[in-house]
Design a protein around this motif. Structure first.
Motif, PDB file in Angstrom:
ATOM      1  N   GLU A 113       0.872  -1.137  -0.121  1.00 27.07           N
ATOM      2  CA  GLU A 113      -0.030   0.092  -0.018  1.00 27.07           C
ATOM      3  C   GLU A 113       0.831   1.238  -0.074  1.00 27.07           C
ATOM      4  O   GLU A 113       1.983   1.095   0.651  1.00 27.07           O
ATOM      5  CB  GLU A 113      -0.975   0.112   1.199  1.00 27.07           C
ATOM      6  N   TRP A 165       5.376  -0.319  -9.813  1.00 27.09           N
ATOM      7  CA  TRP A 165       3.959  -0.353  -9.360  1.00 27.09           C
ATOM      8  C   TRP A 165       3.610   0.895  -8.304  1.00 27.09           C
ATOM      9  O   TRP A 165       2.772   1.536  -8.549  1.00 27.09           O
ATOM     10  CB  TRP A 165       3.985  -1.645  -8.441  1.00 27.09           C
ATOM     11  N   HIS A 168       3.239   3.658 -10.846  1.00 26.06           N
ATOM     12  CA  HIS A 168       1.842   3.811 -11.334  1.00 26.06           C
ATOM     13  C   HIS A 168       0.786   4.127 -10.241  1.00 26.06           C
ATOM     14  O   HIS A 168      -0.213   5.114 -10.622  1.00 26.06           O
ATOM     15  CB  HIS A 168       1.695   2.408 -12.106  1.00 26.06           C
ATOM     16  N   GLN A 169       0.673   3.594  -9.065  1.00 20.36           N
ATOM     17  CA  GLN A 169       0.039   3.777  -8.179  1.00 20.36           C
ATOM     18  C   GLN A 169      -0.327   5.528  -7.661  1.00 20.36           C
ATOM     19  O   GLN A 169      -1.106   6.104  -7.440  1.00 20.36           O
ATOM     20  CB  GLN A 169       0.146   2.912  -6.946  1.00 20.36           C
ATOM     21  N   SER A 172      -1.390   7.690 -10.622  1.00 21.47           N
ATOM     22  CA  SER A 172      -2.966   7.300 -10.559  1.00 21.47           C
ATOM     23  C   SER A 172      -3.547   8.376  -9.596  1.00 21.47           C
ATOM     24  O   SER A 172      -4.669   8.825  -9.698  1.00 21.47           O
ATOM     25  CB  SER A 172      -3.373   5.981 -10.388  1.00 21.47           C
ATOM     26  N   GLN A 173      -2.972   8.179  -8.309  1.00 20.33           N
ATOM     27  CA  GLN A 173      -3.605   8.866  -7.268  1.00 20.33           C
ATOM     28  C   GLN A 173      -3.399  10.352  -7.356  1.00 20.33           C
ATOM     29  O   GLN A 173      -4.239  11.081  -7.133  1.00 20.33           O
ATOM     30  CB  GLN A 173      -3.044   8.446  -5.916  1.00 20.33           C
ATOM     31  N   THR A 214      -1.894   7.276 -16.996  1.00 18.11           N
ATOM     32  CA  THR A 214      -2.540   7.888 -16.002  1.00 18.11           C
ATOM     33  C   THR A 214      -3.121   9.235 -16.052  1.00 18.11           C
ATOM     34  O   THR A 214      -3.800   9.739 -15.329  1.00 18.11           O
ATOM     35  CB  THR A 214      -1.661   7.766 -14.606  1.00 18.11           C
TER      36      THR A 214
END
Length: 349
Positions: A113, A165, A168-169, A172-173, A214
């Motif tokens: 996370e 990862w 990308h996360q 995106s956020q 994104t």
């Protein structure tokens, strides 16, 4: 005298498992034989007999050969009834191997996370961005520090996958936040990049794809590097950094002042921001911090002070001319929902 009994065909084929010596011999044989075959196949793979392997594949193969050698020594210890070398069965090694196995499974179980630590402007108290930090919530061991699992990911060859990862996360956020909280300049996010990632020649292309996928502008992304990471595979790293800069991505030099820092090195790296290491703030080394700020100004760079935990630290940094800060005085790293609630609430200053 006990009468000798003729062996049946079954007893001739199978050893007497009630005999401790025969059992020990069997254990050693049953362990050694497949290991010998495995060792031979691994050797052929490494030599290229079955085709070429990627750098990651070669690294994992060497780990497999090393561990096979350990088991071979264990088989020999069993056969000769001697104490095995401590390195074979040490608690630390068993825990490390278990961690490596768990880390590979963490992807399947979605145990990672991202947490976000706000970056605050001292000019108006507004949140201008976040640093994205990955956390691993282990099902039995709880939250494992990145200081523990990042080196482990580098060792087993999964750091590239983990790094992409995270990128990308985080992007995106950031896109969600930029749409929800439009401001000028737009919110930014910074992501740490390892030396392994910098050594990958396709890193700029992958980051370009992530930005496109994104929907964020590359200028909203900041990459945090350490000086030591740029020195490893220096030529590849410098090429990647040049390409990333050309895309409009800003570069932060993390933990500044704790490594090999030099004026010529700073000019070579072409970073945009120096992040003053938290140790200088916690130890109240204001003269060092003042020198870093003056150096940054002379080079046309900005500074960010990390590890701000008290209002006294904050006021001292403000007097020294530092304009951007982060630390527990404002917020510890928080999850995406908590970070969303945080945006739009200026820090009282």
């Amino acid at each position: 005298m006990k009468e000798k009994k003729e062996n049946s065909p079954t007893e001739t084929f199978f050893p007497d498992l009630s005999d401790e010596r025969e059992l020990t011999s069997l254990l050693s044989y049953e362990l050694r034989t497949p290991l010998t075959s495995i060792r031979g196949v691994l050797g052929l793979l490494l030599s290229g007999e079955f085709g070429s392997l990627s750098e990651t594949g070669q690294h994992l193969l060497k780990i497999a050969m090393h561990n096979t050698d350990r088991l071979m020594r264990l088989a020999e210890a069993i056969e000769h009834e001697i104490d095995p070398p401590a390195s074979i069965l040490s608690t630390e090694e068993i825990e490390r191997f278990q961690l490596e196995t768990d880390l590979l499974l963490a992807w399947e179980h979605q145990e990672f996370e991202l947490f976000y630590q706000p970056l605050v402007s001292l000019e108006d108290g507004a949140t201008i961005g976040f640093e994205a930090l990955v956390r691993w919530q282990h099902p039995t061991r709880g939250c494992i520090s990145p200081a523990v699992f990042i080196p482990c990911a580098e060792k087993i060859g999964s750091i590239d996958q983990l790094g992409l990862w995270v990128l990308h996360q985080a992007c995106s956020q950031l896109k969600v936040w930029q749409e929800q909280f439009p401001q000028k300049p737009p919110l930014t996010v910074s992501v740490n990049v390892s030396s392994v990632q910098l050594s990958q020649s396709d890193l700029p292309d992958r980051i370009r794809e992530i930005c496109k996928d994104t929907g964020i502008a590359p200028g909203s992304l900041r990459l945090e590097i350490t000086e030591s990471s740029s020195i490893e595979n220096s030529e590849r790293a410098m090429t990647s950094l040049e390409q990333l800069k050309a895309m409009g991505i800003q570069l932060y030099l993390d933990d500044f002042g704790t490594g090999y820092s030099s004026l010529s090195r700073l000019q070579d790296l072409r970073v945009d921001v120096l992040k003053i290491d938290r140790s200088f703030v916690s130890q109240k080394k204001w003269e060092v911090i003042w020198s870093i700020i003056l150096l940054a100004e002379s080079l046309g760079l900005e500074v960010i002070a990390e590890g701000v935990e008290t209002t006294d630290d904050l006021e001292k940094l403000r007097l020294l001319g530092c304009k951007r800060v982060q630390g527990f005085l404002f917020s510890e790293p928080i999850n995406a929902q908590e970070a969303t609630d945080w945006i739009g609430t200026p820090f009282a200053h």
